[in-house]
Design a protein around this motif. Structure first.
Motif, PDB file in Angstrom:
ATOM      1  N   ILE A 120     -34.414  -9.589  17.746  1.00 14.06           N
ATOM      2  CA  ILE A 120     -35.903  -9.827  17.887  1.00 14.06           C
ATOM      3  C   ILE A 120     -36.613  -8.750  17.183  1.00 14.06           C
ATOM      4  O   ILE A 120     -36.401  -7.575  17.121  1.00 14.06           O
TER       5      ILE A 120
ATOM      6  N   GLU B 160     -35.908  -5.755  29.061  1.00  9.74           N
ATOM      7  CA  GLU B 160     -35.305  -6.976  28.854  1.00  9.74           C
ATOM      8  C   GLU B 160     -34.196  -7.242  29.916  1.00  9.74           C
ATOM      9  O   GLU B 160     -33.851  -8.339  30.281  1.00  9.74           O
TER      10      GLU B 160
ATOM     11  N   THR C  85     -30.208  -7.334  19.880  1.00  4.86           N
ATOM     12  CA  THR C  85     -30.856  -8.568  19.683  1.00  4.86           C
ATOM     13  C   THR C  85     -31.556  -8.407  18.067  1.00  4.86           C
ATOM     14  O   THR C  85     -31.499  -7.274  17.603  1.00  4.86           O
TER      15      THR C  85
ATOM     16  N   THR D  12     -31.588 -14.099  18.650  1.00  2.00           N
ATOM     17  CA  THR D  12     -31.710 -14.114  19.941  1.00  2.00           C
ATOM     18  C   THR D  12     -33.332 -14.654  20.362  1.00  2.00           C
ATOM     19  O   THR D  12     -34.105 -14.560  19.424  1.00  2.00           O
ATOM     20  N   ASN D  13     -33.371 -15.702  21.187  1.00  5.50           N
ATOM     21  CA  ASN D  13     -34.727 -16.178  21.549  1.00  5.50           C
ATOM     22  C   ASN D  13     -35.465 -15.203  22.137  1.00  5.50           C
ATOM     23  O   ASN D  13     -34.998 -14.467  22.883  1.00  5.50           O
ATOM     24  N   LYS D  14     -36.786 -14.617  21.611  1.00  2.30           N
ATOM     25  CA  LYS D  14     -37.523 -13.720  21.861  1.00  2.30           C
ATOM     26  C   LYS D  14     -38.197 -13.612  23.422  1.00  2.30           C
ATOM     27  O   LYS D  14     -38.266 -12.667  23.836  1.00  2.30           O
ATOM     28  N   THR D  15     -38.102 -15.024  23.936  1.00  2.00           N
ATOM     29  CA  THR D  15     -38.532 -14.920  25.351  1.00  2.00           C
ATOM     30  C   THR D  15     -37.376 -15.074  26.343  1.00  2.00           C
ATOM     31  O   THR D  15     -37.459 -14.818  27.549  1.00  2.00           O
TER      32      THR D  15
ATOM     33  N   ILE E 242     -38.797  -6.278  17.435  1.00  2.00           N
ATOM     34  CA  ILE E 242     -39.387  -5.500  18.467  1.00  2.00           C
ATOM     35  C   ILE E 242     -38.558  -4.089  18.298  1.00  2.00           C
ATOM     36  O   ILE E 242     -37.410  -4.183  17.889  1.00  2.00           O
TER      37      ILE E 242
ATOM     38  N   SER F 189     -45.381  -9.281  16.446  1.00  2.00           N
ATOM     39  CA  SER F 189     -44.704  -8.102  16.505  1.00  2.00           C
ATOM     40  C   SER F 189     -45.546  -6.840  16.052  1.00  2.00           C
ATOM     41  O   SER F 189     -45.915  -6.502  14.680  1.00  2.00           O
TER      42      SER F 189
ATOM     43  N   GLY G 168     -42.117  -9.275  26.190  1.00  2.00           N
ATOM     44  CA  GLY G 168     -42.133  -8.300  24.791  1.00  2.00           C
ATOM     45  C   GLY G 168     -42.467  -6.820  25.105  1.00  2.00           C
ATOM     46  O   GLY G 168     -42.823  -6.122  24.574  1.00  2.00           O
TER      47      GLY G 168
ATOM     48  N   TYR H 125     -45.920  -8.688  23.502  1.00  2.00           N
ATOM     49  CA  TYR H 125     -46.162  -9.755  22.418  1.00  2.00           C
ATOM     50  C   TYR H 125     -47.543  -9.954  22.312  1.00  2.00           C
ATOM     51  O   TYR H 125     -48.036 -10.707  21.143  1.00  2.00           O
TER      52      TYR H 125
END
Lengths: 76, 379
Positions: free
Chosen positions: B292, B304, B290, B270-273, B294, A12, B327, B347
């Motif tokens: 995530i 996304e 999310t 949430t699943n990041k991918t 990010i 991140s 990402g 990412y």
């Protein structure tokens, strides 16, 4: 027994591990613990420093495989 | 039996998904095999990044808005009826009117909102530009500002992570233009130990602030604002005086997420991918909603949404997964009234912003118009 939340901030870049930790602590109860995972080596130093500054407790920190981890307990 | 896709939230993420999906599954929609329904909270769609220009009178308010019905593909069934409960176990969403919508696939795109009320005194003592009412009040405050101490205060979590820097540099040029800069002192506060979450952006911002005489206070997490004494204090023990407080308040997600037990603070795990809700195979989460780690930004929502469109369309028409989200984030950064730069990362690729230029500023101004093509899923 308080719960431990895990924030996986590996990879991140923004907002980054410490910002994620700060945001998470706002939603937690005093005594709860949060473990932050990071691929940024600076996290191992920055997070304990910041926690000490605001009065939270660093419970554990170190390096594991390809990342660093810090466990913080919300103290106030 | 036709498949039902239900989208909760009519902001950028939900709107791009709805419009993009319509194009990808047009034949199936024509045959009545798949329907797309959106549940929103308002009949207008707002271009949120445009709020940055409102305090300086650099954009007309009407330029920020379009009727949501006109932004949406006409094939999308649209209800203005805020969701009050999302039941992922029984695959249904209940709305304020009492209407219940069942689904086969759900997209949660309920966004984020500012919460100045979470910090004592901030509502009374602060100005902000993250909603239209706040941006109008800040415009009025700037109109009557005659010099003094301005604090630009950033709180976590917040969306549009470069906006605090943008407003700081724009304030400086705005005040220079009014001949007030020599009577003004700006102090920028940030929650962590540098001036921006992105290290290269922080490395660019520090000398830029030093050159302009903008002060800064890092490791500043707001504890309280005293509107009478005009002071703002941090958890780290620092208190600053202000004549004008421009704050980026902390954010939460939508109440329906918390009320439905889907995530603390309104952020859905949430699943990041995959962009699937953790524990679900038919619930996608998109945009600010999310959890995530990010940036919460329009571009994040956009990239996304593109991923969700590809995967939903593939699942619905071919029964297969299309691709993972990498990402990707791209943000323009206004570095003053006439210059800008941009930053992108994902990412695995760290950000590396270039030198500010007038050309990139013009691109940003152009994008302020092109946004409507993004929302329609065309750009």
């Amino acid at each position: 027994m308080s719960e431990r939340k895990v924030i996986d901030a590996r990879g991140s870049f923004c907002p980054g591990p410490l910002m994620e930790l700060i945001a998470a602590l706002k939603l937690m109860q005093v005594g709860d613990e949060v473990e932050i995972l990071s691929t940024d080596q600076g996290t191992a130093k920055d997070v304990p420093e910041w926690a000490a500054k605001v009065g939270h407790e660093t419970v554990d920190s170190g390096e594991k495989d390809d990342h660093w981890f810090v466990v913080v307990r919300k103290a106030k | 039996m036709s498949k039902k896709v239900l989208i909760v939230g009519g902001g950028l993420a939900g709107t791009i998904v709805a419009n993009g999906l319509c194009r990808h599954i047009a034949p199936q929609m024509r045959k009545g095999e798949i329907s797309i329904t959106m549940i929103g909270t308002t009949d207008t769609h707002m271009y949120q990044p445009g709020l940055l220009y409102v305090p300086f009178g650099k954009i007309r308010e009407h330029e920020l808005f379009r009727p949501q019905r006109k932004v949406l593909d006409k094939r999308v069934i649209f209800h203005i009826d805020p969701a009050t409960n999302i039941d992922v176990e029984n695959q249904k969403v209940t709305c304020k009117s009492g209407a219940v919508h069942e689904y086969d696939y759900l997209v949660i795109a309920t966004g984020s909102r500012i919460m100045p009320q979470n910090i004592p005194g901030m509502e009374e003592g602060g100005h902000w530009f993250y909603d239209l009412d706040g941006a109008r009040k800040l415009r009025t405050a700037l109109d009557t500002f005659e010099g003094g101490k301005i604090v630009v205060n950033v709180n976590a979590p917040h969306k549009c992570p470069v906006a605090p820097l943008e407003i700081t540099f724009m304030l400086k040029e705005y005040l220079q233009g009014k001949g007030l800069w020599n009577k003004t002192e700006i102090t920028y506060t940030y929650p962590i130990g540098r001036l921006h979450a992105l290290e290269p952006v922080a490395e660019w911002a520090k000398p830029a602030m030093d050159k302009d005489g903008i002060k800064y206070e890092t490791f500043f997490n707001t504890k309280e604002v005293d509107p009478d004494a005009k002071t703002i204090s941090s958890e780290e023990g620092v208190t600053l005086n202000y004549d004008l407080l421009v704050t980026i308040p902390p954010h939460n997600g939508a109440p329906v997420i918390m009320d439905s037990g889907l995530g603390d603070g309104g952020w859905v795990p949430t699943n990041k991918t995959k962009l699937l809700r953790e524990g679900s195979t038919n619930v996608f989460v998109c945009g600010d909603t999310t959890n995530i780690p990010i940036s919460k930004a329009g571009s994040t929502a956009h990239f996304e949404a593109d991923t969700v469109i590809d995967n939903l369309a593939s699942i619905l028409t071919e029964g297969r997964w299309a691709r993972d989200y990498d990402g990707k984030v791209f943000c323009f950064v206004e570095t003053g009234m006439n210059t800008g730069t941009y930053v992108w990362f994902n990412y695995t690729t760290p950000p590396n912003p270039g030198a500010p230029s007038q050309m990139i500023h013009w691109f940003k101004l152009a994008y302020n118009r092109l946004y409507w093509l993004s929302a329609r899923g065309l750009l």
